[in-house]
Design a protein around this motif. Structure first.
Motif, PDB file in Angstrom:
ATOM      1  N   TYR A 405       0.837  -1.207   0.000  1.00  0.00           N
ATOM      2  CA  TYR A 405       0.000   0.000   0.000  1.00  0.00           C
ATOM      3  C   TYR A 405       0.868   1.253   0.000  1.00  0.00           C
ATOM      4  O   TYR A 405       1.978   1.255   0.546  1.00  0.00           O
ATOM      5  CB  TYR A 405      -0.892   0.036   1.244  1.00  0.00           C
ATOM      6  CG  TYR A 405      -2.066  -0.919   1.210  1.00  0.00           C
ATOM      7  CD1 TYR A 405      -3.281  -0.528   0.654  1.00  0.00           C
ATOM      8  CD2 TYR A 405      -1.965  -2.196   1.743  1.00  0.00           C
ATOM      9  CE1 TYR A 405      -4.367  -1.392   0.637  1.00  0.00           C
ATOM     10  CE2 TYR A 405      -3.043  -3.070   1.724  1.00  0.00           C
ATOM     11  CZ  TYR A 405      -4.247  -2.661   1.172  1.00  0.00           C
ATOM     12  OH  TYR A 405      -5.308  -3.525   1.147  1.00  0.00           O
ATOM     13  N   ILE A 406       0.336   2.313  -0.595  1.00  0.00           N
ATOM     14  CA  ILE A 406       0.957   3.624  -0.429  1.00  0.00           C
ATOM     15  C   ILE A 406       0.589   4.150   0.951  1.00  0.00           C
ATOM     16  O   ILE A 406      -0.331   3.646   1.604  1.00  0.00           O
ATOM     17  CB  ILE A 406       0.514   4.613  -1.534  1.00  0.00           C
ATOM     18  CG1 ILE A 406      -1.012   4.753  -1.561  1.00  0.00           C
ATOM     19  CG2 ILE A 406       1.034   4.179  -2.885  1.00  0.00           C
ATOM     20  CD1 ILE A 406      -1.514   5.804  -2.532  1.00  0.00           C
ATOM     21  N   ASP A 407       1.310   5.162   1.394  1.00  0.00           N
ATOM     22  CA  ASP A 407       1.062   5.717   2.725  1.00  0.00           C
ATOM     23  C   ASP A 407      -0.352   6.291   2.823  1.00  0.00           C
ATOM     24  O   ASP A 407      -0.896   6.832   1.850  1.00  0.00           O
ATOM     25  CB  ASP A 407       2.085   6.807   3.043  1.00  0.00           C
ATOM     26  CG  ASP A 407       3.497   6.247   3.189  1.00  0.00           C
ATOM     27  OD1 ASP A 407       3.621   5.033   3.477  1.00  0.00           O
ATOM     28  OD2 ASP A 407       4.453   7.009   2.986  1.00  0.00           O
ATOM     29  N   ASP A 408      -0.921   6.141   4.006  1.00  0.00           N
ATOM     30  CA  ASP A 408      -2.206   6.758   4.346  1.00  0.00           C
ATOM     31  C   ASP A 408      -3.401   6.156   3.611  1.00  0.00           C
ATOM     32  O   ASP A 408      -4.484   6.751   3.609  1.00  0.00           O
ATOM     33  CB  ASP A 408      -2.182   8.281   4.088  1.00  0.00           C
ATOM     34  CG  ASP A 408      -1.089   8.970   4.890  1.00  0.00           C
ATOM     35  OD1 ASP A 408      -0.845   8.557   6.038  1.00  0.00           O
ATOM     36  OD2 ASP A 408      -0.479   9.910   4.350  1.00  0.00           O
ATOM     37  N   PHE A 409      -3.222   4.995   2.978  1.00  0.00           N
ATOM     38  CA  PHE A 409      -4.372   4.325   2.360  1.00  0.00           C
ATOM     39  C   PHE A 409      -4.828   3.211   3.301  1.00  0.00           C
ATOM     40  O   PHE A 409      -4.017   2.493   3.871  1.00  0.00           O
ATOM     41  CB  PHE A 409      -4.004   3.748   0.993  1.00  0.00           C
ATOM     42  CG  PHE A 409      -5.196   3.448   0.126  1.00  0.00           C
ATOM     43  CD1 PHE A 409      -5.657   4.389  -0.773  1.00  0.00           C
ATOM     44  CD2 PHE A 409      -5.866   2.232   0.217  1.00  0.00           C
ATOM     45  CE1 PHE A 409      -6.766   4.118  -1.575  1.00  0.00           C
ATOM     46  CE2 PHE A 409      -6.959   1.956  -0.568  1.00  0.00           C
ATOM     47  CZ  PHE A 409      -7.423   2.911  -1.477  1.00  0.00           C
ATOM     48  N   TYR A 410      -6.135   3.056   3.436  1.00  0.00           N
ATOM     49  CA  TYR A 410      -6.670   2.061   4.367  1.00  0.00           C
ATOM     50  C   TYR A 410      -6.217   0.649   3.972  1.00  0.00           C
ATOM     51  O   TYR A 410      -6.319   0.261   2.808  1.00  0.00           O
ATOM     52  CB  TYR A 410      -8.198   2.119   4.390  1.00  0.00           C
ATOM     53  CG  TYR A 410      -8.826   1.039   5.236  1.00  0.00           C
ATOM     54  CD1 TYR A 410      -8.767   1.094   6.629  1.00  0.00           C
ATOM     55  CD2 TYR A 410      -9.443  -0.066   4.641  1.00  0.00           C
ATOM     56  CE1 TYR A 410      -9.330   0.088   7.409  1.00  0.00           C
ATOM     57  CE2 TYR A 410     -10.009  -1.069   5.410  1.00  0.00           C
ATOM     58  CZ  TYR A 410      -9.944  -0.982   6.794  1.00  0.00           C
ATOM     59  OH  TYR A 410     -10.492  -1.991   7.556  1.00  0.00           O
ATOM     60  N   HIS A 411      -5.732  -0.113   4.954  1.00  0.00           N
ATOM     61  CA  HIS A 411      -5.248  -1.470   4.708  1.00  0.00           C
ATOM     62  C   HIS A 411      -6.323  -2.486   5.050  1.00  0.00           C
ATOM     63  O   HIS A 411      -6.776  -2.560   6.195  1.00  0.00           O
ATOM     64  CB  HIS A 411      -4.010  -1.770   5.568  1.00  0.00           C
ATOM     65  CG  HIS A 411      -2.847  -0.895   5.277  1.00  0.00           C
ATOM     66  ND1 HIS A 411      -1.633  -1.016   5.927  1.00  0.00           N
ATOM     67  CD2 HIS A 411      -2.692   0.128   4.395  1.00  0.00           C
ATOM     68  CE1 HIS A 411      -0.796  -0.099   5.469  1.00  0.00           C
ATOM     69  NE2 HIS A 411      -1.418   0.595   4.541  1.00  0.00           N
ATOM     70  N   GLU A 412      -6.714  -3.278   4.081  1.00  0.00           N
ATOM     71  CA  GLU A 412      -7.575  -4.423   4.371  1.00  0.00           C
ATOM     72  C   GLU A 412      -6.762  -5.473   5.130  1.00  0.00           C
ATOM     73  O   GLU A 412      -5.534  -5.515   5.036  1.00  0.00           O
ATOM     74  CB  GLU A 412      -8.105  -5.030   3.066  1.00  0.00           C
ATOM     75  CG  GLU A 412      -9.020  -4.124   2.258  1.00  0.00           C
ATOM     76  CD  GLU A 412     -10.427  -4.069   2.808  1.00  0.00           C
ATOM     77  OE1 GLU A 412     -10.700  -4.775   3.813  1.00  0.00           O
ATOM     78  OE2 GLU A 412     -11.244  -3.311   2.246  1.00  0.00           O
ATOM     79  N   ARG A 413      -7.464  -6.332   5.871  1.00  0.00           N
ATOM     80  CA  ARG A 413      -6.774  -7.435   6.566  1.00  0.00           C
ATOM     81  C   ARG A 413      -6.647  -8.613   5.601  1.00  0.00           C
ATOM     82  O   ARG A 413      -7.456  -9.532   5.603  1.00  0.00           O
ATOM     83  CB  ARG A 413      -7.538  -7.800   7.838  1.00  0.00           C
ATOM     84  CG  ARG A 413      -7.327  -6.770   8.951  1.00  0.00           C
ATOM     85  CD  ARG A 413      -8.311  -6.933  10.082  1.00  0.00           C
ATOM     86  NE  ARG A 413      -7.993  -6.024  11.179  1.00  0.00           N
ATOM     87  CZ  ARG A 413      -8.251  -4.723  11.166  1.00  0.00           C
ATOM     88  NH1 ARG A 413      -8.830  -4.174  10.119  1.00  0.00           N
ATOM     89  NH2 ARG A 413      -7.943  -3.969  12.206  1.00  0.00           N
TER      90      ARG A 413
END
Length: 445
Positions: A405-413
């Motif tokens: 992911y790029i910074d500050d993007f919501y991460h799915e589990r």
């Protein structure tokens, strides 16, 4: 055993035991002939065999010397189940075949090795690459094909060079290829993300981003997405192309898994692009080996000159030996035969993986594609990092999703799963252990 074989075996063991180390001079032909009570021609036959196997080399009027005394690595049985490594199974590659191509390339192109290469790449390789691309339904002209030092170089050049639309922001699917995410962060390039899931991407959101943000290009993996393992439908691809043309956005299509396509009706975005919006990238890292460092970039006419200028400033040309060897590997038919063989191996592993996921983890969303990599989506209450740590104690390895992911993007589990280096019989064992940890170890979590 013939006399020359005795000499060969004796020297072979002395080299690999370290008695004759790298750079050491071998006994003279006369000394060896006396030691083994044989003629000089017999001794020369043994030395020629050692030289053919790249164990020794000759210096005229001086003698024979050891190239390297290290024993080649061989695959070993391991108790580790490695779902983290995405490199191809190295010992499945026919190194002897490719070695023939390297040796032949050195003989054929020996003069060219002492000159700087051509800016776009070896012309004879471009000709063979054009034929290969047509098997992926990518039809183009030689003038549009560039040989790059892997897809990484093509991505870096495209990201840094100016585009005709005079925009700077790059749109990337999230999650996406981790090394490209690292590149964007390292160079602090303006980038925004759009969520991609099992269901694809939200086309309305894509249009909004195209309309409201100054998007230079959209980086996407339409088939066998890394790390999700999902593919776009034809309808989605057509919609993406329509929006790209409408809002003057280019598309960088990373088709690194083209060789593993099992659906003959599924073609790349490039094949249905009517407005020269798609930049097509092809890697050999998965089908052959990453160390080859050869990639293909197919560019629209509007980008050829500026891409060439920027490529000239990073390297004059990609490795000439690698290019020449790959050209011969393609032209000889070796690549086609190997591709068919390895396609079957990985397709079978993909089927085993899908069966295991449906059998042991049917309650969690996952990709249904038959591919060497897939993923599992867990609910918010699952502490995925703790699961990964627990499984590592069981010698079952995974990589965390954060790097995709790029910074500050919501991460799915998301639990990334790759079976490219796992033996068939261990795939189900590993998936079963994931299910066990989720269902029976509540106290641990």
């Amino acid at each position: 055993m013939l006399k020359y074989e005795l000499i060969y075996n004796d020297l072979w063991h002395r080299i690999y035991n370290g008695d004759l180390y790298s750079g050491a001079k071998l006994p003279s032909i006369r000394q060896l002939s006396q030691q083994f009570s044989c003629s000089k021609s017999t001794t020369l036959t043994a030395l020629q065999k050692l030289e053919d196997h790249h164990l020794i080399y000759a210096i005229p009027k001086s003698g024979y010397y050891v190239v390297d005394h290290q024993i080649p690595h061989k695959p070993t049985v391991s108790s580790i189940i490695d779902f983290a490594t995405s490199s191809p199974t190295w010992h499945a590659f026919p190194y002897k075949d490719f070695q023939h191509c390297i040796n032949k390339a050195i003989d054929t192109y020996q003069t060219d090795l002492f000159q700087y290469g051509t800016p776009k790449g070896l012309s004879s390789l471009i000709t063979e690459a054009k034929k290969l691309l047509e098997s992926y339904q990518v039809f183009t002209n030689n003038s549009n094909i560039f040989i790059t030092s892997g897809v990484q170089q093509a991505l870096s050049l495209l990201s840094l060079m100016p585009f005709p639309n005079k925009r700077k922001t790059i749109l990337v699917e999230q999650p996406s290829y981790h090394l490209y995410m690292d590149f964007l962060k390292t160079y602090q390039l303006p980038a925004v993300g759009i969520n991609r899931s099992i269901d694809g991407i939200n086309l309305e959101e894509l249009e909004q981003i195209f309309r409201t943000r100054e998007i230079k290009f959209f980086y996407t993996m339409p088939r066998f997405h890394n790390p999700l393992g999902t593919s776009y439908s034809k309808k989605e691809k057509e919609a993406i192309l329509h929006l790209a043309n409408q809002y003057d956005v280019y598309i960088v299509e990373d088709d690194y898994m083209a060789d593993f396509e099992y659906n003959s009706k599924r073609d790349p975005l490039f094949s249905i692009d009517l407005h020269n919006r798609v930049i097509y990238l092809k890697s050999f890292s998965k089908i052959m080996f990453p160390g080859l460092r050869i990639g293909l970039a197919i560019l629209p006419n509007a980008l050829i000159n500026i891409f060439q200028q920027h490529k000239n400033t990073t390297d004059i040309d990609s490795s000439m030996i690698s290019q020449a060897a790959l050209e011969l590997y393609l032209k000889s038919g070796m690549f086609e035969r190997y591709r068919a063989q390895v396609h079957e191996i990985y397709h079978n592993r993909g089927k085993i993986l899908q069966h295991a996921l449906k059998t042991y983890l049917p309650m969690y969303p996952s990709s249904s594609e038959i591919c060497m990599h897939s993923h599992i989506v867990f609910p918010k209450e699952v502490d995925l990092n703790r699961i990964i740590r627990y499984l590592s104690e069981k010698n079952i390895l995974f990589n965390p999703i954060e790097q995709n992911y790029i910074d500050d993007f919501y991460h799915e589990r998301i639990l990334k799963i790759n079976v490219s280096t796992i033996e068939d019989d261990k795939i189900e064992v590993g998936i079963k252990e994931i299910a066990y940890s989720l269902n029976n170890l509540n106290n641990y979590f």
